[in-house]
Design a protein around this motif. Structure first.
Motif, mmCIF file in Angstrom:
data_model
loop_
_atom_site.group_PDB
_atom_site.id
_atom_site.type_symbol
_atom_site.label_atom_id
_atom_site.label_comp_id
_atom_site.label_asym_id
_atom_site.label_seq_id
_atom_site.Cartn_x
_atom_site.Cartn_y
_atom_site.Cartn_z
ATOM 1 N N VAL A 1 7.959 13.781 24.179
ATOM 2 C CA VAL A 1 8.955 13.101 24.994
ATOM 3 C C VAL A 1 8.196 12.275 26.029
ATOM 4 O O VAL A 1 7.170 12.731 26.547
ATOM 5 C CB VAL A 1 9.879 14.130 25.681
ATOM 6 N N PRO A 2 8.675 11.079 26.363
ATOM 7 C CA PRO A 2 7.966 10.240 27.353
ATOM 8 C C PRO A 2 7.672 10.999 28.640
ATOM 9 O O PRO A 2 8.549 11.671 29.187
ATOM 10 C CB PRO A 2 8.941 9.098 27.590
ATOM 11 N N GLY A 3 6.426 10.917 29.076
ATOM 12 C CA GLY A 3 6.027 11.577 30.298
ATOM 13 C C GLY A 3 5.619 13.027 30.128
ATOM 14 O O GLY A 3 5.227 13.676 31.105
ATOM 15 N N GLN A 4 5.700 13.528 28.904
ATOM 16 C CA GLN A 4 5.332 14.916 28.649
ATOM 17 C C GLN A 4 4.244 14.990 27.579
ATOM 18 O O GLN A 4 3.977 14.030 26.874
ATOM 19 C CB GLN A 4 6.558 15.723 28.210
ATOM 20 N N GLN A 5 3.627 16.154 27.501
ATOM 21 C CA GLN A 5 2.573 16.343 26.500
ATOM 22 C C GLN A 5 3.156 16.498 25.103
ATOM 23 O O GLN A 5 4.319 16.882 24.938
ATOM 24 C CB GLN A 5 1.755 17.594 26.858
ATOM 25 N N ARG A 6 2.344 16.204 24.133
ATOM 26 C CA ARG A 6 2.727 16.413 22.741
ATOM 27 C C ARG A 6 2.761 17.921 22.484
ATOM 28 O O ARG A 6 1.840 18.649 22.861
ATOM 29 C CB ARG A 6 1.706 15.736 21.820
ATOM 30 N N VAL A 7 3.824 18.372 21.834
ATOM 31 C CA VAL A 7 4.061 19.799 21.648
ATOM 32 C C VAL A 7 4.152 20.123 20.155
ATOM 33 O O VAL A 7 4.840 19.419 19.403
ATOM 34 C CB VAL A 7 5.361 20.235 22.356
ATOM 35 N N LEU A 8 3.500 21.198 19.757
ATOM 36 C CA LEU A 8 3.562 21.663 18.385
ATOM 37 C C LEU A 8 4.919 22.287 18.112
ATOM 38 O O LEU A 8 5.373 23.157 18.857
ATOM 39 C CB LEU A 8 2.453 22.687 18.134
ATOM 40 N N VAL A 9 5.580 21.849 17.038
ATOM 41 C CA VAL A 9 6.870 22.441 16.690
ATOM 42 C C VAL A 9 6.819 23.230 15.389
ATOM 43 O O VAL A 9 7.585 24.178 15.215
ATOM 44 C CB VAL A 9 7.989 21.386 16.612
ATOM 45 N N ALA A 10 5.949 22.851 14.475
ATOM 46 C CA ALA A 10 5.879 23.561 13.195
ATOM 47 C C ALA A 10 4.504 23.354 12.578
ATOM 48 O O ALA A 10 3.910 22.280 12.716
ATOM 49 C CB ALA A 10 6.952 23.058 12.241
ATOM 50 N N SER A 11 4.021 24.381 11.897
ATOM 51 C CA SER A 11 2.732 24.262 11.214
ATOM 52 C C SER A 11 2.751 25.106 9.955
ATOM 53 O O SER A 11 3.516 26.071 9.837
ATOM 54 C CB SER A 11 1.586 24.691 12.124
ATOM 55 N N ALA A 12 1.886 24.721 9.033
ATOM 56 C CA ALA A 12 1.732 25.473 7.797
ATOM 57 C C ALA A 12 0.253 25.510 7.453
ATOM 58 O O ALA A 12 -0.384 24.464 7.328
ATOM 59 C CB ALA A 12 2.521 24.831 6.662
ATOM 60 N N ALA A 13 -0.274 26.708 7.310
ATOM 61 C CA ALA A 13 -1.678 26.868 6.961
ATOM 62 C C ALA A 13 -1.887 26.605 5.471
ATOM 63 O O ALA A 13 -0.919 26.553 4.697
ATOM 64 C CB ALA A 13 -2.138 28.281 7.316
ATOM 65 N N SER A 14 -3.133 26.451 5.066
ATOM 66 C CA SER A 14 -3.422 26.156 3.670
ATOM 67 C C SER A 14 -2.923 27.245 2.737
ATOM 68 O O SER A 14 -2.546 26.976 1.596
ATOM 69 C CB SER A 14 -4.928 25.951 3.483
ATOM 70 N N GLY A 15 -2.880 28.462 3.233
ATOM 71 C CA GLY A 15 -2.393 29.563 2.407
ATOM 72 C C GLY A 15 -0.882 29.662 2.348
ATOM 73 O O GLY A 15 -0.341 30.473 1.585
ATOM 74 N N GLY A 16 -0.209 28.844 3.164
ATOM 75 C CA GLY A 16 1.248 28.813 3.108
ATOM 76 C C GLY A 16 1.952 29.433 4.302
ATOM 77 O O GLY A 16 3.157 29.279 4.453
ATOM 78 N N THR A 17 1.210 30.123 5.147
ATOM 79 C CA THR A 17 1.837 30.738 6.318
ATOM 80 C C THR A 17 2.369 29.663 7.253
ATOM 81 O O THR A 17 1.657 28.719 7.579
ATOM 82 C CB THR A 17 0.822 31.602 7.083
ATOM 83 N N THR A 18 3.607 29.824 7.661
ATOM 84 C CA THR A 18 4.225 28.850 8.557
ATOM 85 C C THR A 18 4.495 29.464 9.925
ATOM 86 O O THR A 18 4.695 30.676 10.047
ATOM 87 C CB THR A 18 5.544 28.325 7.981
ATOM 88 N N ASN A 19 4.493 28.596 10.915
ATOM 89 C CA ASN A 19 4.816 29.009 12.279
ATOM 90 C C ASN A 19 5.685 27.943 12.923
ATOM 91 O O ASN A 19 5.532 26.748 12.637
ATOM 92 C CB ASN A 19 3.544 29.194 13.105
ATOM 93 N N TYR A 20 6.576 28.381 13.796
ATOM 94 C CA TYR A 20 7.500 27.469 14.459
ATOM 95 C C TYR A 20 7.577 27.792 15.944
ATOM 96 O O TYR A 20 7.483 28.952 16.348
ATOM 97 C CB TYR A 20 8.899 27.594 13.838
ATOM 98 N N ALA A 21 7.796 26.762 16.720
ATOM 99 C CA ALA A 21 8.072 26.976 18.133
ATOM 100 C C ALA A 21 9.394 27.720 18.266
ATOM 101 O O ALA A 21 10.303 27.540 17.445
ATOM 102 C CB ALA A 21 8.139 25.639 18.863
ATOM 103 N N ASP A 22 9.499 28.530 19.288
ATOM 104 C CA ASP A 22 10.722 29.314 19.478
ATOM 105 C C ASP A 22 11.955 28.424 19.568
ATOM 106 O O ASP A 22 13.034 28.795 19.104
ATOM 107 C CB ASP A 22 10.601 30.168 20.742
ATOM 108 N N SER A 23 11.791 27.247 20.146
ATOM 109 C CA SER A 23 12.938 26.362 20.365
ATOM 110 C C SER A 23 13.490 25.763 19.069
ATOM 111 O O SER A 23 14.611 25.245 19.060
ATOM 112 C CB SER A 23 12.542 25.227 21.314
ATOM 113 N N VAL A 24 12.716 25.836 17.985
ATOM 114 C CA VAL A 24 13.175 25.226 16.738
ATOM 115 C C VAL A 24 13.276 26.227 15.602
ATOM 116 O O VAL A 24 13.712 25.872 14.497
ATOM 117 C CB VAL A 24 12.239 24.072 16.309
ATOM 118 N N LYS A 25 12.894 27.446 15.876
ATOM 119 C CA LYS A 25 12.919 28.461 14.830
ATOM 120 C C LYS A 25 14.317 28.579 14.251
ATOM 121 O O LYS A 25 15.313 28.514 14.968
ATOM 122 C CB LYS A 25 12.463 29.796 15.430
#
Length: 121
Positions: A40-64
């Motif tokens: 968002v303008p004026g704020q830092q870039r925030v991680l919302v979702a990721s997936a590791a090479s093995g398939g494990t996924t993670n999500y920010a609490d706000s988007v889970k």
């Protein structure tokens, strides 16, 4: 060289769904881990979702439970499905891919150009 092209953003109503894509082309042997960030303008870039090479996924609490990250290896494309959009999801979304150029070589980080998602309430 690698090119990442993001698509699928735009203006949507609260409660609707959207699917973002991040397509990699060029010197791509394989895509290891992937992630989506938003800023968002004026704020830092925030991680919302990721997936590791093995398939494990993670999500920010706000988007889970609303966001889903996936990858199509055959198309070298990463997706972010966003459901039940909220006004606070309004941001520029960036994909980040860890890409291998060859089977034996190292992995390198590449960022997409960013795509705007605007949610109106």
């Amino acid at each position: 060289q690698v090119q990442l092209v993001e698509s699928g953003g735009g203006l949507v109503q609260a409660g609707e769904s959207l699917s973002l894509s991040c397509a990699a082309s060029g010197r791509v042997f394989s895509i290891d881990s992937v992630a989506w960030y938003r800023q968002v303008p004026g704020q830092q870039r925030v991680l919302v979702a990721s997936a590791a090479s093995g398939g494990t996924t993670n999500y920010a609490d706000s988007v889970k439970d609303r966001f889903n990250i996936s990858k199509d290896n055959a198309k070298n494309t990463v997706y972010l499905q966003i459901n039940s959009l909220k006004s606070e999801d309004t941001a520029v979304y960036y994909c980040k891919l860890i890409i291998k150029y060859t089977n034996a070589g190292g992995a390198y980080q590449w960022w997409g150009q960013g795509i705007q998602v605007t949610v109106s309430s």
